[in-house]
Every structure is written in C-alpha cells, then in structure tokens.
Write a protein that holds these residues in place. Structure first.
Motif, PDB file in Angstrom:
ATOM      1  N   VAL A  22       0.424  -1.567  -0.262  1.00 13.19           N
ATOM      2  CA  VAL A  22       0.122   0.196  -0.101  1.00 13.19           C
ATOM      3  C   VAL A  22       0.799   1.022  -0.088  1.00 13.19           C
ATOM      4  O   VAL A  22       0.666   2.236  -0.129  1.00 13.19           O
ATOM      5  CB  VAL A  22      -0.777   0.063   1.368  1.00 13.19           C
ATOM      6  N   ILE A  26       0.420   3.887  -2.953  1.00 10.86           N
ATOM      7  CA  ILE A  26       0.610   5.639  -2.759  1.00 10.86           C
ATOM      8  C   ILE A  26       1.570   6.373  -2.859  1.00 10.86           C
ATOM      9  O   ILE A  26       0.822   7.501  -3.910  1.00 10.86           O
ATOM     10  CB  ILE A  26      -0.108   5.843  -1.043  1.00 10.86           C
ATOM     11  N   MET A  30       0.461   9.558  -5.627  1.00 11.31           N
ATOM     12  CA  MET A  30       0.840  10.403  -6.021  1.00 11.31           C
ATOM     13  C   MET A  30       1.606  11.454  -7.066  1.00 11.31           C
ATOM     14  O   MET A  30       1.238  12.433  -7.296  1.00 11.31           O
ATOM     15  CB  MET A  30       1.849  11.079  -4.368  1.00 11.31           C
ATOM     16  N   THR A  60      -5.696   0.534   4.547  1.00 14.23           N
ATOM     17  CA  THR A  60      -5.459   1.063   3.605  1.00 14.23           C
ATOM     18  C   THR A  60      -6.435   2.448   3.686  1.00 14.23           C
ATOM     19  O   THR A  60      -5.559   3.333   3.400  1.00 14.23           O
ATOM     20  CB  THR A  60      -6.234   1.087   2.088  1.00 14.23           C
ATOM     21  N   ASN A  64      -3.757   6.231   4.201  1.00 12.56           N
ATOM     22  CA  ASN A  64      -4.512   6.929   3.458  1.00 12.56           C
ATOM     23  C   ASN A  64      -4.527   8.393   3.498  1.00 12.56           C
ATOM     24  O   ASN A  64      -4.834   9.556   3.357  1.00 12.56           O
ATOM     25  CB  ASN A  64      -5.441   5.696   2.535  1.00 12.56           C
ATOM     26  N   TYR A  67      -3.621  11.999   2.620  1.00 14.96           N
ATOM     27  CA  TYR A  67      -2.814  11.796   1.797  1.00 14.96           C
ATOM     28  C   TYR A  67      -4.560  12.111   0.648  1.00 14.96           C
ATOM     29  O   TYR A  67      -4.962  12.904  -0.328  1.00 14.96           O
ATOM     30  CB  TYR A  67      -2.344  10.753   0.342  1.00 14.96           C
ATOM     31  N   LEU A  69      -6.644  10.013  -0.602  1.00 12.09           N
ATOM     32  CA  LEU A  69      -7.215   9.043  -1.798  1.00 12.09           C
ATOM     33  C   LEU A  69      -8.730   8.503  -1.776  1.00 12.09           C
ATOM     34  O   LEU A  69      -8.761   8.427  -0.303  1.00 12.09           O
ATOM     35  CB  LEU A  69      -5.813   8.784  -2.215  1.00 12.09           C
ATOM     36  N   GLU A  92      -8.763   6.990  -6.972  1.00  6.42           N
ATOM     37  CA  GLU A  92      -7.468   5.706  -7.140  1.00  6.42           C
ATOM     38  C   GLU A  92      -7.300   4.904  -7.008  1.00  6.42           C
ATOM     39  O   GLU A  92      -5.961   3.993  -7.793  1.00  6.42           O
ATOM     40  CB  GLU A  92      -6.713   6.722  -6.667  1.00  6.42           C
TER      41      GLU A  92
END
Length: 111
Positions: A22, A26, A30, A60, A64, A67, A69, A92
C-alpha cells in the motif's frame, strides 16, 4: 522496486504485508495526475476473500489519511449502489474480492 510489475507476497499475519504494497502504491498514485470524475482507478487490488478485502480496505484507508486518496471497495456486505457511486465519482484505488471483480467490471453500471 518501482517497476510497475505484479507483486505477490507471503508472510505471517501482522508482518506488514499490507503496508509493503500500500505505501509504494500511494507513492506511485501521488506521482500521477488527479483522477477526475468517471476516471480511474490508478491501482486495483483484487483479493480472494471478502474478509481479506474488508481488512485491506480498512488498512488502506488508515495509511491513506494524510493523502485523501479515494478508495472504492466492492465486497459483500456493502451497498452495490454506493460501490458504483464511489467508483464513478473517481477513485484512485479500487479494491475488491475476486468474486465481485467480474460483476464489477461487466455490470451495466460500470460503463
């Protein structure tokens, strides 16, 4: 290990397998242009069971948080409407178990 190849890992429970794929995922996401509505996903995670899908979805989302996502999940126990809404809104990451992968990709809602 940033070669965009398939990866398979086998290790004991609690050894960090989810983080091992993961976190690089990521980083890769990104580096990509932002996913727009109806586009994506950049990454697809397919697992053999509903329980594993649920566990990886939870982890996840945890990794995350910083971020933001969008992670669309498809596994038993979730609303099919919500699953498609998440995917169509642009995600994403798409996560599903292999039983739902065919349904997810062949459904009239997926196109």
């Amino acid at each position: 290990m940033h070669t965009l190849l398939d990866l398979q890992g086998i290790a004991k429970t609690g050894s960090g397998k989810t983080a091992a794929f993961v976190l690089p995922m990521i980083v890769h996401i990104m580096d990509q242009p932002e996913v727009e509505k109806g586009a994506g996903p950049i990454a697809v995670i397919v697992v053999p069971t509903r329980e594993l899908a649920e566990q990886i979805h939870k982890e996840t989302r945890k990794f995350n948080k910083a971020y933001q996502l969008r992670v669309a999940a498809a596994f038993g126990g979730l609303s099919k409407f919500e699953q498609f809404k998440d995917l169509k809104n642009g995600s994403e990451v798409a996560l599903n178990n292999n039983m739902l992968y065919y349904w997810w990709t062949q459904s009239k809602y997926a196109h």
